[in-house]
Design a protein around this motif. Structure first.
Motif, PDB file in Angstrom:
ATOM      1  N   ALA A 150     -43.980  51.540 -11.837  1.00 40.84           N
ATOM      2  CA  ALA A 150     -43.051  52.056 -11.646  1.00 40.84           C
ATOM      3  C   ALA A 150     -41.844  51.102 -10.322  1.00 40.84           C
ATOM      4  O   ALA A 150     -42.194  50.000 -10.820  1.00 40.84           O
ATOM      5  N   THR A 151     -41.110  51.431 -10.133  1.00 41.77           N
ATOM      6  CA  THR A 151     -40.135  50.679  -8.793  1.00 41.77           C
ATOM      7  C   THR A 151     -40.839  50.292  -7.484  1.00 41.77           C
ATOM      8  O   THR A 151     -41.547  51.062  -7.353  1.00 41.77           O
ATOM      9  N   ALA A 152     -40.284  49.565  -6.954  1.00 38.93           N
ATOM     10  CA  ALA A 152     -40.814  49.811  -5.587  1.00 38.93           C
ATOM     11  C   ALA A 152     -39.937  51.118  -4.887  1.00 38.93           C
ATOM     12  O   ALA A 152     -40.369  51.402  -3.766  1.00 38.93           O
TER      13      ALA A 152
ATOM     14  N   GLN B  19     -39.947  56.071  -2.626  1.00 35.88           N
ATOM     15  CA  GLN B  19     -40.228  57.632  -2.190  1.00 35.88           C
ATOM     16  C   GLN B  19     -41.313  58.644  -2.755  1.00 35.88           C
ATOM     17  O   GLN B  19     -41.125  60.068  -1.920  1.00 35.88           O
ATOM     18  N   PHE B  20     -42.320  58.039  -2.758  1.00 42.91           N
ATOM     19  CA  PHE B  20     -43.319  58.890  -3.328  1.00 42.91           C
ATOM     20  C   PHE B  20     -43.912  58.632  -1.963  1.00 42.91           C
ATOM     21  O   PHE B  20     -44.010  59.578  -1.667  1.00 42.91           O
TER      22      PHE B  20
ATOM     23  N   PRO C 286     -48.045  41.394  -6.438  1.00 33.29           N
ATOM     24  CA  PRO C 286     -48.903  41.106  -7.246  1.00 33.29           C
ATOM     25  C   PRO C 286     -50.162  42.098  -7.470  1.00 33.29           C
ATOM     26  O   PRO C 286     -50.605  42.652  -7.099  1.00 33.29           O
ATOM     27  N   SER C 287     -49.316  42.849  -8.382  1.00 35.92           N
ATOM     28  CA  SER C 287     -50.571  44.479  -8.998  1.00 35.92           C
ATOM     29  C   SER C 287     -51.697  43.945  -9.560  1.00 35.92           C
ATOM     30  O   SER C 287     -51.799  43.408 -10.245  1.00 35.92           O
TER      31      SER C 287
ATOM     32  N   TYR D  80     -47.005  62.051 -10.357  1.00 35.47           N
ATOM     33  CA  TYR D  80     -45.856  62.133  -9.315  1.00 35.47           C
ATOM     34  C   TYR D  80     -44.574  61.411 -10.115  1.00 35.47           C
ATOM     35  O   TYR D  80     -44.092  62.144 -10.461  1.00 35.47           O
ATOM     36  N   LEU D  81     -45.260  60.474 -11.190  1.00 38.22           N
ATOM     37  CA  LEU D  81     -44.683  59.456 -11.506  1.00 38.22           C
ATOM     38  C   LEU D  81     -43.439  60.288 -12.444  1.00 38.22           C
ATOM     39  O   LEU D  81     -42.650  60.625 -13.599  1.00 38.22           O
ATOM     40  N   GLY D  82     -44.844  60.788 -13.589  1.00 35.78           N
ATOM     41  CA  GLY D  82     -44.860  61.104 -15.188  1.00 35.78           C
ATOM     42  C   GLY D  82     -44.805  60.163 -15.911  1.00 35.78           C
ATOM     43  O   GLY D  82     -43.976  60.335 -16.769  1.00 35.78           O
ATOM     44  N   ARG D  83     -44.729  58.765 -15.822  1.00 29.53           N
ATOM     45  CA  ARG D  83     -45.109  57.835 -16.532  1.00 29.53           C
ATOM     46  C   ARG D  83     -46.473  57.163 -16.095  1.00 29.53           C
ATOM     47  O   ARG D  83     -46.579  56.937 -14.773  1.00 29.53           O
ATOM     48  N   PRO D  84     -46.755  56.188 -16.992  1.00 27.08           N
ATOM     49  CA  PRO D  84     -47.747  54.906 -16.398  1.00 27.08           C
ATOM     50  C   PRO D  84     -46.751  54.547 -15.353  1.00 27.08           C
ATOM     51  O   PRO D  84     -45.771  53.589 -14.516  1.00 27.08           O
ATOM     52  N   PRO D  85     -48.097  54.347 -13.839  1.00 28.95           N
ATOM     53  CA  PRO D  85     -48.066  53.187 -13.379  1.00 28.95           C
ATOM     54  C   PRO D  85     -46.973  52.103 -13.403  1.00 28.95           C
ATOM     55  O   PRO D  85     -46.802  51.562 -12.245  1.00 28.95           O
ATOM     56  N   ASP D  86     -47.365  51.312 -13.792  1.00 29.25           N
ATOM     57  CA  ASP D  86     -47.310  50.256 -13.652  1.00 29.25           C
ATOM     58  C   ASP D  86     -45.549  49.981 -14.648  1.00 29.25           C
ATOM     59  O   ASP D  86     -44.989  48.755 -14.777  1.00 29.25           O
TER      60      ASP D  86
END
Length: 91
Positions: A52-54, A59-60, A83-84, A44-50
Motif C-alpha cells: 500500500a501507498t500513503a 483513499q481507504f 515505520p510499519s 479493500y486493496l485487493g493485494r497485500p497491505p505491505d
C-alpha cells in the motif's frame, strides 16, 4: 493470543505483525483490532497491505468516512504510517 488471531492462518506478513506487536507489548485487544483492521484494508486493496501507498491509505480512510464510519470507529490504521509493523525487509 485471542481466538480471532489464532483462527486465521498466519501468513509470514501477519505473523511478523503479531510478533512485532507482542514485542512492543500491545494489549491483546489492540492486537485483535489491528489484525482485523489490516485484514479489512487488505480486502479493500485487493493485494497485500505491505504494498500500500500513503494514497491507498488516504483513499481507504476517505471511503470509510463516506460509508458512515465515525472518527472513533475508523480502523486503527495509523500503524501503517511511518515505520510499519509489517514493512518488508530491505525496503
Amino acid at each position: 493470543m485471542s481466538s480471532y488471531i489464532s483462527q486465521v492462518p498466519a501468513t509470514s506478513l501477519r505473523q511478523r505483525m503479531i510478533d512485532d506487536m507482542n514485542m512492543r507489548r500491545y494489549a491483546r485487544e489492540t492486537q485483535r483490532n489491528y489484525v482485523r483492521d489490516v485484514a479489512r484494508f487488505a480486502t479493500y486493496l485487493g493485494r497485500p497491505p505491505d504494498t500500500a501507498t500513503a494514497e491507498d491509505l488516504r483513499q481507504f480512510q476517505i471511503d470509510q468516512r463516506a460509508s458512515g464510519m465515525g472518527v472513533r470507529k475508523r480502523p486503527a490504521l495509523g500503524v501503517l504510517r511511518g515505520p510499519s509493523l509489517f514493512a518488508r525487509e530491505g525496503r
